[in-house]
Design a protein around this motif. Structure first.
Motif, short mmCIF file in Angstrom:
data_model
loop_
_atom_site.label_atom_id
_atom_site.label_comp_id
_atom_site.label_asym_id
_atom_site.label_seq_id
_atom_site.Cartn_x
_atom_site.Cartn_y
_atom_site.Cartn_z
N PHE A 113 -7.34 5.63 2.61
CA PHE A 113 -6.08 5.73 3.36
C PHE A 113 -4.89 5.46 2.45
CE2 PHE A 113 -8.25 6.87 6.83
CZ PHE A 113 -8.57 5.97 7.83
N TYR A 114 -5.06 4.55 1.49
CA TYR A 114 -3.99 4.33 0.51
C TYR A 114 -3.73 5.64 -0.25
CZ TYR A 114 -3.86 -0.85 0.71
OH TYR A 114 -3.70 -2.16 1.08
N ILE A 115 -4.81 6.24 -0.73
CA ILE A 115 -4.68 7.46 -1.54
C ILE A 115 -3.94 8.54 -0.76
CG2 ILE A 115 -5.99 9.39 -2.54
CD1 ILE A 115 -8.17 7.34 -3.26
N LEU A 116 -4.33 8.74 0.49
CA LEU A 116 -3.77 9.85 1.25
C LEU A 116 -2.37 9.60 1.77
CD1 LEU A 116 -6.90 10.86 3.39
CD2 LEU A 116 -6.08 11.92 1.28
N PHE A 117 -2.09 8.38 2.18
CA PHE A 117 -0.91 8.16 3.02
C PHE A 117 0.13 7.19 2.49
CE2 PHE A 117 -2.79 10.78 6.00
CZ PHE A 117 -4.06 10.35 6.37
N ILE A 118 -0.26 6.32 1.57
CA ILE A 118 0.68 5.24 1.28
C ILE A 118 1.96 5.74 0.63
CG2 ILE A 118 -0.01 4.44 -1.03
CD1 ILE A 118 -0.17 1.61 0.27
N ASN A 119 1.89 6.83 -0.13
CA ASN A 119 3.09 7.31 -0.81
C ASN A 119 4.10 7.96 0.12
OD1 ASN A 119 2.14 6.38 -3.22
ND2 ASN A 119 1.19 8.30 -3.80
N LEU A 120 3.69 8.35 1.32
CA LEU A 120 4.64 8.94 2.25
C LEU A 120 5.73 7.95 2.62
CD1 LEU A 120 2.40 11.04 2.40
CD2 LEU A 120 2.65 11.05 4.85
N ALA A 121 5.39 6.66 2.54
CA ALA A 121 6.33 5.64 2.98
C ALA A 121 7.53 5.52 2.06
CB ALA A 121 5.63 4.30 3.09
N SER A 122 7.55 6.26 0.95
CA SER A 122 8.76 6.31 0.12
C SER A 122 9.97 6.65 0.99
CB SER A 122 8.63 7.39 -0.96
OG SER A 122 7.56 7.10 -1.81
N ALA A 123 9.71 7.30 2.11
CA ALA A 123 10.81 7.70 3.00
C ALA A 123 11.61 6.50 3.50
CB ALA A 123 10.25 8.49 4.17
N HIS A 124 11.02 5.31 3.47
CA HIS A 124 11.76 4.18 4.02
C HIS A 124 12.98 3.81 3.17
CE1 HIS A 124 8.61 1.51 1.85
NE2 HIS A 124 9.71 1.46 1.13
N HIS A 125 13.07 4.38 1.96
CA HIS A 125 14.27 4.14 1.16
C HIS A 125 15.42 5.02 1.61
CE1 HIS A 125 12.19 1.66 -1.84
NE2 HIS A 125 11.16 2.43 -1.58
N LEU A 126 15.10 6.04 2.44
CA LEU A 126 16.11 7.02 2.81
C LEU A 126 16.39 7.00 4.30
CD1 LEU A 126 14.70 9.97 0.65
CD2 LEU A 126 16.34 8.25 0.00
N LEU A 127 16.03 5.91 4.97
CA LEU A 127 16.15 5.89 6.43
C LEU A 127 17.59 5.99 6.92
CD1 LEU A 127 13.41 3.34 7.55
CD2 LEU A 127 13.44 5.80 7.88
N VAL A 128 18.57 5.52 6.13
CA VAL A 128 19.96 5.63 6.55
C VAL A 128 20.72 6.58 5.62
CG1 VAL A 128 20.08 3.46 7.78
CG2 VAL A 128 20.55 3.49 5.33
N VAL B 184 6.83 -3.81 7.05
CA VAL B 184 6.66 -2.92 8.19
C VAL B 184 7.88 -2.99 9.11
CG1 VAL B 184 5.24 -2.45 10.21
CG2 VAL B 184 4.16 -2.98 8.05
N THR B 185 8.47 -4.18 9.20
CA THR B 185 9.66 -4.36 10.05
C THR B 185 10.85 -3.60 9.49
OG1 THR B 185 8.84 -6.60 10.32
CG2 THR B 185 10.95 -6.10 11.30
N LEU B 186 11.08 -3.76 8.17
CA LEU B 186 12.24 -3.12 7.56
C LEU B 186 12.11 -1.61 7.58
CD1 LEU B 186 12.75 -5.46 4.48
CD2 LEU B 186 14.13 -5.38 6.54
N GLY B 187 10.88 -1.11 7.59
CA GLY B 187 10.65 0.32 7.53
C GLY B 187 10.73 1.02 8.86
N THR B 188 11.68 0.62 9.68
CA THR B 188 11.93 1.33 10.94
C THR B 188 13.39 1.74 10.94
OG1 THR B 188 12.53 -0.70 12.09
CG2 THR B 188 10.23 -0.05 12.19
N GLU B 189 13.70 2.83 11.61
CA GLU B 189 15.06 3.37 11.56
C GLU B 189 16.10 2.33 11.96
OE1 GLU B 189 15.60 7.81 12.79
OE2 GLU B 189 14.21 6.83 14.18
N GLN B 190 15.83 1.65 13.08
CA GLN B 190 16.87 0.80 13.66
C GLN B 190 17.08 -0.47 12.86
OE1 GLN B 190 14.11 1.84 15.29
NE2 GLN B 190 14.98 3.63 16.31
#
Lengths: 175, 49, 534
Positions: free
Chosen positions: C293-308, C389-395
């Motif tokens: 799951f790390y291999i497949l999915f963990i890099n997608l979370a780079s998006a949390h740097h661009l949430l705003v 996980v908390t910081l990585g939400t839009e709001q």
């Protein structure tokens, strides 16, 4: 152990408390997964991410015409500008100031356009603390409704050179 | 003891570092990078009303 | 008379005696058998584990000095550095720690996992030299550019903020050198399988190392994709560098580079569980699937740097930051269970069965290899995972983006988690790979506790200050000399003081680690791979 090659029949389903834990954790992840889009639509503080491509010079010109037609005052050498309620307001970020100062009415909704003239800046409205990225080349639109009166500082929280910590602005909200 | 011919497909994947490498590189590139770049490319020009 | 550390020797358990032992593929005279563990150590790999580990510790010290100076500047009552040097030290600190220290150490971990745990030789010593030298020269260039004021751009170097072109070239050199080291690791995996140096599937720790290496490839490809054009822009070949494109592709390098750390750290946890208490893997399929799951999915979370950020859509943000990431969160929750469970089972098997937590009290807390490992698990899992996980939400990101909450989060993951785990591992690397005895053993025993305490205080101080809106990477919370006045709730002075005090404590813990390691490696008694009891 983890440092040795596993026995040939290592591919087994989990059992006991390990299985229960995985089930619980998976359930929690599903809850989180659903919560995110749900809150995007139901929550009161959300940005749709409305944005457009714009040349800095064009944005700067629009800011100037916005100031020219809506200026009502001046503070510290920066014009105070009052946009029409329900209308568009323009603020530019530039090393090292936020320009102009906005004067808004509580309870009215505005479309705030943010862009940068030179490099990246961070729009940070205090003390509520709301933060948005401001990029050159991009018109970042926020639909905002002030709910409190007062004078609210804007600071910059994206490093933008030696004057970064002196870069401030202001939004004034009246009844 | 499981014989090699009866390996579960998931086990086959887990035992194949090259398949994992391909997936681990392709998935984020497509889902995060390419999709993101396409969106940035397709941004409408500002109307500045 | 020296007493042997019983846990390592006993910890390995019995090797299966009903199978023929696979043979190594080492050239004659190019390997040795570890007197303590019985593993076959390739001498070429050993040399490069040592070189990369030493380079790592040197970079840790540089980054640590920068950290202390930065913490003492953010502490308002001290406000040590002038503005220019503060921003410069933040840049140096970020680069030395997030890139140099941690990647040098990870190359050492990869070389160890691919050779010692597979009874294989390193694929190529020449390639290892090329990799190492490129990383050293690249790292040196980067540090030199920053220290001479030619790259005051932060670790993120966000375009259109521009550094001297040699800065970008240094980064590219370091990244390519790393990629070459990673390729050397994959080549080692290949020849180990080809030469049948192990039977069946690779050990779990090796599988975790493969996970880290795969994430490293995704990282470095993005690194090339962003730093080559940025370098060309810095020398005027490309006229413009779009800010949003830069951020998107940069974080395709920047975030996954920290996910290499997660995978490596978790592998090190399994390794340390085995050698400190004899922990066994509860279920190989579960742990491996979690790494998958790390291999497949963990890099997608780079998006949390661009949430705003402007430009990318809410759909892109939500998909990448949430669905897929939560599967990676599931993976972390799995490791967060299986690793301490393996410790509990092992200790109960040793007879420590009193009540619910008797096993925890009976754990070898005097062994810095154990205490650092277990503290790393607690800090990463509870503080790091939850804040992340908390910081990585839009709001919540609207409230938290670019405030000190962000560094508050990642100091608990990268520092309290990965760095502390690597420090714990060092207490085995020195006696078993460098084959030297640690002096000042009381200092070693205390070190993980001091460092952990300091980092937790730093993380808390930053998080609380950030919750009041205090900006990260910012020299003056009083905004002296600004056109319009601004400020924060007065309580932030307390939280920032905590950052200062925690920084001093963490630096002390770092110094304890560096000094004992340097003394052992260069001046320690040669012990032929025997482990002393702690």
């Amino acid at each position: 152990m983890g440092i040795q090659a596993p026995p040939a029949d290592w591919f087994k389903a989990p059992s006991g408390t390990e299985r229960a834990w995985i089930g619980l954790a998976l359930l929690w992840c599903i809850v989180l997964t659903l919560a995110m889009p749900y809150w995007h639509f139901k929550g009161k503080q959300n940005s749709t991410g409305e944005a457009y491509a714009v040349e800095p010079a064009k944005f700067g010109a629009r800011v100037q015409s916005f100031v020219a037609s809506n200026k009502v005052d001046e503070k510290g050498g920066i014009p105070v500008v009052e946009p029409a309620p329900g209308g568009d307001a323009y603020v530019q970020a530039q090393m090292w100031t936020w320009y102009p100062i906005l004067k808004l009415r509580k309870g009215q909704t505005y479309r705030l356009h943010l862009s940068a003239m030179d490099i990246q800046h961070g729009f940070s409205l205090l003390p509520i603390n709301m933060n948005f990225q401001v990029l050159p080349g991009y018109d970042h639109v926020l639909t905002i409704t002030p709910t409190m009166t007062g004078e609210f500082p804007i600071i910059c929280n994206e490093f933008c050179g030696i004057g970064h910590h002196q870069m401030t602005g202001k939004i004034i909200v009246t009844e | 003891m499981a014989e090699p011919e009866q390996k579960h497909p998931l086990q086959k994947l887990l035992d194949n570092p090259w398949a994992l490498l391909a997936l681990g590189v392709l998935l984020p590139i497509i889902s995060y990078t390419v999709w993101g770049l396409v969106e940035l490319q397709n941004l409408k020009p500002a109307l500045l009303p | 008379m020296t007493t042997m550390d019983p846990t390592v020797e006993g910890a390995l358990g019995d090797k299966p005696t009903d199978e023929t032992e696979p043979k190594g593929n080492h050239a004659p005279g190019m390997s040795r058998v570890c007197e303590t563990t019985g593993f076959t150590v390739d001498l070429t790999a050993q040399k490069f584990i040592q070189l990369n580990a030493v380079a790592a510790v040197v970079c840790l010290l540089i980054g640590g000095i920068a950290a202390l100076l930065v913490a003492l500047t953010r502490w308002p009552a001290v406000h040590l550095l002038p503005a220019e040097w503060y921003y410069r030290m933040v840049t140096l600190h970020g680069l030395s720690m997030l890139i140099l220290w941690i990647i040098f150490f990870e190359i050492a971990v990869l070389y160890f996992a691919g050779t010692v745990l597979l009874k294989s030789r390193l694929a190529s010593g020449t390639v290892a030299w090329v990799s190492f030298l490129m990383m050293v020269v690249g790292g040196g260039m980067v540090a030199a550019m920053v220290l001479t004021g030619k790259a005051d751009v932060m670790f993120t170097s966000y375009a259109p903020l521009r550094a001297h072109h040699l800065y970008y070239l240094g980064v590219i050199l370091f990244a390519v050198g790393t990629l070459i080291g990673v390729i050397n690791f994959f080549a080692t995996i290949y020849i180990a399988k080809r030469d049948k140096t192990y039977k069946g599937s690779v050990p779990l720790v090796v599988f975790g190392a493969i996970t880290a290496a795969i994430i490293a490839v995704a990282t470095l490809l993005h690194g090339a994709a962003i730093f080559v054009p940025t370098w060309l822009w810095s020398i005027g070949v490309i006229p413009n560098m779009d800010a949003a494109v830069y951020r998107l592709v940069f974080w395709g390098l920047g975030h996954p580079s920290q996910q290499i750390n997660v995978a490596a750290m978790v592998s090190v946890w399994y390794l340390l569980s085995a050698i400190t208490v004899g922990g066994k893997v509860l279920n190989q399929a579960v742990s491996r699937t979690a790494f998958l799951f790390y291999i497949l999915f963990i890099n997608l979370a780079s998006a949390h740097h661009l949430l705003v950020d402007p430009g990318v859509s809410a759909g892109w943000k939500i998909w990448n930051t949430s669905y897929a990431m939560y599967l990676a969160v599931l993976a972390s929750m799995i490791h967060g269970y299986t690793v301490p469970a393996s410790v509990e089972v092992a200790l109960r098997r040793q007879g420590h069965n009193k009540g619910l937590f008797g096993w925890l009290g009976a754990a070898p807390w005097r062994n810095p290899g154990f205490s650092g490992f277990f503290l790393s698990l607690l800090i990463f899992g509870f503080i790091g995972g939850i804040t992340g996980v908390t910081l990585g939400t839009e709001q919540i990101n609207i409230i938290a983006h670019n405030t000190l909450r962000i560094p508050g989060h990642f100091h608990s993951t990268v520092v309290g988690g990965t760095t502390l785990a690597f420090m714990a591992l060092t207490y085995y690397v020195v006696p078993l790979i460098f084959r030297r005895e640690y002096p000042l053993r009381a200092v070693c025993r205390l070190q993980p506790y001091v460092f952990a305490l300091g980092i937790v205080l730093v993380s808390f101080g930053m998080s609380f200050a950030g919750s009041y809106g205090v900006s990260r990477r910012h020299w003056d919370i009083e905004f002296t000399g600004a056109t319009h006045s601004a400020g924060y709730d007065p309580s932030v002075h307390v939280w920032l003081a905590l950052v200062g005090v925690g920084g001093i404590i963490a630096f002390t813990g770092l110094l304890m680690y560096v000094l004992t390691t340097v003394m052992a490696v260069f001046f320690g008694k040669k012990v032929e791979g025997k482990m002393l009891a702690w």
